[in-house]
Design a protein around this motif. Sequence first.
Motif, PDB file in Angstrom:
ATOM      1  N   PHE A 175       0.938  -1.320   0.107  1.00  0.00           N
ATOM      2  CA  PHE A 175       0.132  -0.130  -0.065  1.00  0.00           C
ATOM      3  C   PHE A 175       0.915   1.294  -0.026  1.00  0.00           C
ATOM      4  CE2 PHE A 175      -2.158   3.424   2.399  1.00  0.00           C
ATOM      5  CZ  PHE A 175      -3.199   3.603   1.646  1.00  0.00           C
ATOM      6  N   ASP A 176       1.989   1.269   0.955  1.00  0.00           N
ATOM      7  CA  ASP A 176       2.870   2.408   0.740  1.00  0.00           C
ATOM      8  C   ASP A 176       3.484   2.817  -0.689  1.00  0.00           C
ATOM      9  OD1 ASP A 176       2.648   2.852   3.646  1.00  0.00           O
ATOM     10  OD2 ASP A 176       4.366   1.519   4.108  1.00  0.00           O
ATOM     11  N   PHE A 177       3.743   1.642  -1.198  1.00  0.00           N
ATOM     12  CA  PHE A 177       4.560   1.791  -2.719  1.00  0.00           C
ATOM     13  C   PHE A 177       3.633   2.051  -3.544  1.00  0.00           C
ATOM     14  CE2 PHE A 177       7.959  -0.252  -0.571  1.00  0.00           C
ATOM     15  CZ  PHE A 177       9.155  -0.079  -1.427  1.00  0.00           C
ATOM     16  N   ILE A 178       2.305   1.821  -3.596  1.00  0.00           N
ATOM     17  CA  ILE A 178       1.356   2.137  -4.567  1.00  0.00           C
ATOM     18  C   ILE A 178       1.021   3.625  -4.207  1.00  0.00           C
ATOM     19  CG2 ILE A 178      -1.178   1.765  -5.274  1.00  0.00           C
ATOM     20  CD1 ILE A 178      -0.786  -1.332  -4.833  1.00  0.00           C
ATOM     21  N   THR A 179       0.733   4.058  -3.275  1.00  0.00           N
ATOM     22  CA  THR A 179       0.205   5.320  -2.649  1.00  0.00           C
ATOM     23  C   THR A 179       1.369   6.224  -3.083  1.00  0.00           C
ATOM     24  OG1 THR A 179      -1.071   4.354  -0.959  1.00  0.00           O
ATOM     25  CG2 THR A 179      -0.401   6.860  -1.027  1.00  0.00           C
ATOM     26  N   ALA A 180       2.651   5.864  -2.844  1.00  0.00           N
ATOM     27  CA  ALA A 180       3.761   7.008  -3.099  1.00  0.00           C
ATOM     28  C   ALA A 180       3.935   7.096  -4.655  1.00  0.00           C
ATOM     29  CB  ALA A 180       4.803   6.337  -2.504  1.00  0.00           C
ATOM     30  N   ILE A 181       4.030   5.904  -5.311  1.00  0.00           N
ATOM     31  CA  ILE A 181       4.239   6.152  -6.608  1.00  0.00           C
ATOM     32  C   ILE A 181       3.168   6.630  -7.417  1.00  0.00           C
ATOM     33  CG2 ILE A 181       4.612   4.474  -8.644  1.00  0.00           C
ATOM     34  CD1 ILE A 181       6.275   2.723  -7.036  1.00  0.00           C
ATOM     35  N   GLN A 182       1.820   6.460  -7.081  1.00  0.00           N
ATOM     36  CA  GLN A 182       0.885   7.095  -7.645  1.00  0.00           C
ATOM     37  C   GLN A 182       0.895   8.673  -7.476  1.00  0.00           C
ATOM     38  OE1 GLN A 182      -2.695   5.080  -6.298  1.00  0.00           O
ATOM     39  NE2 GLN A 182      -2.957   4.326  -8.402  1.00  0.00           N
ATOM     40  N   PHE A 183       1.070   9.109  -6.137  1.00  0.00           N
ATOM     41  CA  PHE A 183       1.224  10.316  -5.960  1.00  0.00           C
ATOM     42  C   PHE A 183       2.162  11.052  -6.802  1.00  0.00           C
ATOM     43  CE2 PHE A 183       2.321  14.144  -3.599  1.00  0.00           C
ATOM     44  CZ  PHE A 183       1.235  14.798  -3.033  1.00  0.00           C
ATOM     45  N   ILE A 184       3.382  10.566  -6.507  1.00  0.00           N
ATOM     46  CA  ILE A 184       4.704  11.271  -7.277  1.00  0.00           C
ATOM     47  C   ILE A 184       4.590  11.342  -8.678  1.00  0.00           C
ATOM     48  CG2 ILE A 184       7.143  10.966  -7.639  1.00  0.00           C
ATOM     49  CD1 ILE A 184       7.348   9.571  -4.683  1.00  0.00           C
ATOM     50  N   SER A 185       3.952  10.250  -9.398  1.00  0.00           N
ATOM     51  CA  SER A 185       3.734  10.349 -10.708  1.00  0.00           C
ATOM     52  C   SER A 185       2.715  11.074 -11.087  1.00  0.00           C
ATOM     53  CB  SER A 185       3.150   8.823 -11.050  1.00  0.00           C
ATOM     54  OG  SER A 185       2.916   8.865 -12.520  1.00  0.00           O
ATOM     55  N   GLU A 186       1.687  11.378 -10.509  1.00  0.00           N
ATOM     56  CA  GLU A 186       0.762  12.493 -10.886  1.00  0.00           C
ATOM     57  C   GLU A 186       1.360  13.788 -10.761  1.00  0.00           C
ATOM     58  OE1 GLU A 186      -2.400  12.409 -12.188  1.00  0.00           O
ATOM     59  OE2 GLU A 186      -1.751  10.244 -12.425  1.00  0.00           O
ATOM     60  N   LEU A 187       1.956  13.982  -9.529  1.00  0.00           N
ATOM     61  CA  LEU A 187       2.873  15.150  -9.478  1.00  0.00           C
ATOM     62  C   LEU A 187       3.764  15.785 -10.270  1.00  0.00           C
ATOM     63  CD1 LEU A 187       3.306  17.558  -7.399  1.00  0.00           C
ATOM     64  CD2 LEU A 187       4.788  16.305  -6.125  1.00  0.00           C
ATOM     65  N   VAL A 188       4.553  14.729 -10.793  1.00  0.00           N
ATOM     66  CA  VAL A 188       5.658  14.844 -11.917  1.00  0.00           C
ATOM     67  C   VAL A 188       4.949  15.222 -13.159  1.00  0.00           C
ATOM     68  CG1 VAL A 188       7.363  13.877 -13.369  1.00  0.00           C
ATOM     69  CG2 VAL A 188       7.557  13.477 -10.978  1.00  0.00           C
ATOM     70  N   LYS A 189       3.699  14.494 -13.499  1.00  0.00           N
ATOM     71  CA  LYS A 189       2.933  14.705 -14.702  1.00  0.00           C
ATOM     72  C   LYS A 189       2.471  16.208 -14.619  1.00  0.00           C
ATOM     73  CE  LYS A 189      -0.659  12.534 -15.427  1.00  0.00           C
ATOM     74  NZ  LYS A 189      -1.575  11.562 -15.783  1.00  0.00           N
ATOM     75  N   GLU A 190       2.012  16.518 -13.649  1.00  0.00           N
ATOM     76  CA  GLU A 190       1.421  18.094 -13.664  1.00  0.00           C
ATOM     77  C   GLU A 190       2.490  19.055 -13.635  1.00  0.00           C
ATOM     78  OE1 GLU A 190      -1.791  18.890 -13.894  1.00  0.00           O
ATOM     79  OE2 GLU A 190      -2.343  16.514 -14.266  1.00  0.00           O
ATOM     80  N   LYS A 191       3.579  18.766 -12.887  1.00  0.00           N
ATOM     81  CA  LYS A 191       4.554  20.001 -12.845  1.00  0.00           C
ATOM     82  C   LYS A 191       5.276  19.883 -14.112  1.00  0.00           C
ATOM     83  CE  LYS A 191       6.614  21.674  -9.592  1.00  0.00           C
ATOM     84  NZ  LYS A 191       6.642  22.869  -8.943  1.00  0.00           N
ATOM     85  N   MET A 192       5.279  18.998 -14.703  1.00  0.00           N
ATOM     86  CA  MET A 192       5.844  19.005 -16.135  1.00  0.00           C
ATOM     87  C   MET A 192       4.928  19.814 -17.263  1.00  0.00           C
ATOM     88  SD  MET A 192       7.898  15.553 -16.719  1.00  0.00           S
ATOM     89  CE  MET A 192       7.322  15.050 -18.363  1.00  0.00           C
ATOM     90  N   LYS A 193       3.673  19.729 -16.982  1.00  0.00           N
ATOM     91  CA  LYS A 193       2.724  20.430 -17.693  1.00  0.00           C
ATOM     92  C   LYS A 193       2.878  22.059 -17.323  1.00  0.00           C
ATOM     93  CE  LYS A 193      -0.900  17.242 -17.505  1.00  0.00           C
ATOM     94  NZ  LYS A 193      -2.214  17.041 -17.474  1.00  0.00           N
TER      95      LYS A 193
END
Length: 197
Positions: A175-193
């Motif tokens: 659960f820790d890994f899924i939550t962290a990776i989903q959150f970071i992935s979305e954050l990176v995607k939005e920050k690149m936009k």
Amino acid sequence: MKSSVYYIIFFLWGFSTFCKAQMFEFSSHDASKLHNRRLIVVLLEERPDILKRIKNDEGKTARYKAVIKYANNLIKKTATRFWNAGQSIEFRTSSECSALSEQSQSYFTLEFTSLRFNENTQLYHLKPDTNDLYPVRQELIRRKEYGFFDLRLIEKYKQNAFYTFYTPSSAPNEFDFITAIQFISELVKEKMKEPKL
């Protein structure tokens, strides 16, 4: 619809408070550097200094190796499935990343760094994939022994991370890994936009 938005905001606030997540902390300058870079997911390696120190205790040695293998399997599984910021993913060890940082600037890294940097004696009690995981995690949470995922630009791999996401415990679970990776992935995607987000 409005109640769903409030629920999501409340959930994210509660989760970030619980695990000390540092949201939106990396700069627009760092975000702009992520374009056209590949992602390296860093795999943990067994540390020779730790193996040497615990070599006379077969139980500790076996559990230490099991925790490393367990964390690597989790990060491979979850990063492959849940990273969706658009980058191609490679898996490399921390020593390979150190070597790359001397010659290449075309990568950035995602790493669960807690097990590499912190030698927590509670981890020697962990037996991954058994019921023994829960009491050790509870003790680590009680002691505020947080785990953390780091984002690093490869040319600064040995320096401070430009973004860190904290998990409730330094003992990993799926659960820790899924939550962290989903959150970071979305954050990176939005920050690149929108780097100034």
